[in-house]
Enzyme design. Structure first.
Site, PDB file in Angstrom:
ATOM      1  NE  ARG A 195       4.016  -6.179  11.255  1.00  0.00           N
ATOM      2  CZ  ARG A 195       4.251  -7.479  11.484  1.00  0.00           C
ATOM      3  NH1 ARG A 195       5.211  -7.825  12.346  1.00  0.00           N
ATOM      4  NH2 ARG A 195       3.557  -8.417  10.861  1.00  0.00           N
TER       5      ARG A 195
ATOM      6  CE  LYS B 235       0.324  -5.578  11.965  1.00  0.00           C
ATOM      7  NZ  LYS B 235      -0.532  -5.659  10.770  1.00  0.00           N
TER       8      LYS B 235
ATOM      9  CG  HIS C 221       4.334  -0.985   5.489  1.00  0.00           C
ATOM     10  ND1 HIS C 221       4.404  -1.787   6.614  1.00  0.00           N
ATOM     11  CD2 HIS C 221       3.563  -1.658   4.603  1.00  0.00           C
ATOM     12  CE1 HIS C 221       3.696  -2.876   6.419  1.00  0.00           C
ATOM     13  NE2 HIS C 221       3.177  -2.833   5.201  1.00  0.00           N
TER      14      HIS C 221
ATOM     15  NE  ARG D 201       6.193  -5.543   7.222  1.00  0.00           N
ATOM     16  CZ  ARG D 201       6.479  -6.594   7.981  1.00  0.00           C
ATOM     17  NH1 ARG D 201       7.677  -6.708   8.524  1.00  0.00           N
ATOM     18  NH2 ARG D 201       5.585  -7.544   8.193  1.00  0.00           N
TER      19      ARG D 201
ATOM     20  CG  HIS E 148       3.674 -11.320   6.517  1.00  0.00           C
ATOM     21  ND1 HIS E 148       4.126 -11.257   5.221  1.00  0.00           N
ATOM     22  CD2 HIS E 148       3.550 -10.029   6.926  1.00  0.00           C
ATOM     23  CE1 HIS E 148       4.262  -9.993   4.866  1.00  0.00           C
ATOM     24  NE2 HIS E 148       3.920  -9.241   5.882  1.00  0.00           N
TER      25      HIS E 148
ATOM     26  CE1 TYR F 277       6.278  -6.936  -0.059  1.00  0.00           C
ATOM     27  CE2 TYR F 277       5.605  -8.775   1.322  1.00  0.00           C
ATOM     28  CZ  TYR F 277       5.805  -7.426   1.143  1.00  0.00           C
ATOM     29  OH  TYR F 277       5.535  -6.569   2.167  1.00  0.00           O
TER      30      TYR F 277
END
Length: 315
Positions: free
Chosen positions: A158, A182, A257, A260, A283, A292
């Site tokens: 990120r 995160k 992004h 990414r 994730h 994806y």
């Protein structure tokens, strides 16, 4: 901080302030998420002064108003999430007996297939950045931009993770970098020899940029990537760089992004397991990574339509 007063209801503004503080310091949500939730709540509950006015009917009205104003499904879903989370917080604080909006429903956000750079397009873009850095030795920023894009594409990290990297987080011997994602979760991400070469080229020029720091700054920054004035680069600056360089190259104009997404797609098309991609991207849920697989399916369909004699394609 808002308190439950037996003589009167809890002040709503103070309750929202307490919830924002909770999101930032206890839940460790990203600053962008915290700001979005606070903006949602203050807009949705404008005119209400106490927690008693936070009702299911009001929340449903808010979603209706947002839909009438043309808000996207994703925005409406976030509004609902903001209000449900706030309701849960009120219960935990003892300011409500039950979450007044626990049953609030919102349309699921439509999953839109992300735009990505195909592998040949990514290679062309990164080669252009390498040549620009090598052909303009008087401009260390060109070396920085090459290194940032190489590292973004190599790792799929990120933008917030990229700007948070310190020089000590790099392990150039083993081609890994430690990033904080995160929820302040830390992971170690590998990268290849090409990205390593770009990062080393930037490190050889980094001091030229770091020396531009304002004299008022007592200690030099340990940040890996620096802005033009010598301080740690910000997410907005990185977005601007990515936006400009992708606009000048073959392929779609992207944000970090989008890079990414491109990484995840390339790794999956190369045969990686979905859980490996989940770990690479950081994730927390496999369902987030599964978009994806749809990107890969779309690519498969395009190749099938073009190559198979019985595909029914008229092209």
């Amino acid at each position: 901080m808002a308190t439950a007063d037996p003589t009167g209801p809890v002040d709503l503004d103070e309750a929202i302030t307490a919830y924002v503080r909770y999101l930032r310091h206890v839940s460790a949500r990203s600053e962008n998420t915290v700001r979005a939730y606070e903006r949602d709540l203050r807009t949705a509950l404008e005119g209400i002064t106490t927690v008693d006015g936070f009702t299911l009917n009001r929340a449903r009205d808010v979603l209706g108003w947002a839909a009438d104003a043309g808000a996207s499904r994703a925005t409406i879903a976030r509004l609902a999430s903001s209000m449900r989370g706030f309701g849960t917080f009120l219960v935990h604080q003892g300011w409500c007996a039950a979450n007044p909006v626990a049953t609030l429903k919102a349309p699921l956000p439509r999953r839109v297939l992300p735009k990505v750079l195909r592998q040949q397009q990514a290679a062309g873009l990164l080669d252009d950045l390498r040549r620009a850095a090598q052909e303009d030795p008087a401009n260390p920023i060109a070396a920085r931009d090459w290194a940032m894009l190489e590292l973004l594409f190599a790792t799929g990290m990120r933008v917030s993770e990229l700007v948070g990297i310190d020089c000590g987080d790099l392990d150039l011997l083993n081609h890994t970098v430690r990033v904080t994602g995160k929820g302040n979760k830390t992971r170690v991400v590998p990268f290849g020899a090409t990205a390593s070469a770009a990062v080393q080229a930037w490190l050889a020029r980094r001091e030229e940029v770091r020396s531009r720091q304002h004299r008022g700054q007592s200690q030099p920054t340990n940040a890996l990537f620096l802005g033009a004035r010598g301080a740690r680069i910000g997410s907005r600056q990185v977005r601007d760089v990515v936006n400009v360089v992708t606009a000048q190259a073959e392929g779609p104009r992207l944000s970090p992004h989008g890079i990414r997404h491109s990484t995840a797609t390339a790794v999956l098309e190369g045969g990686a397991d979905l859980r490996v991609v989940q770990e690479l991207l950081g994730h927390s849920s496999l369902s987030t990574t599964q978009i994806y697989t749809h990107v890969g399916t779309e690519r498969l369909r395009a190749v099938f339509d073009q190559a198979h004699p019985r595909s029914g394609s008229t092209d």
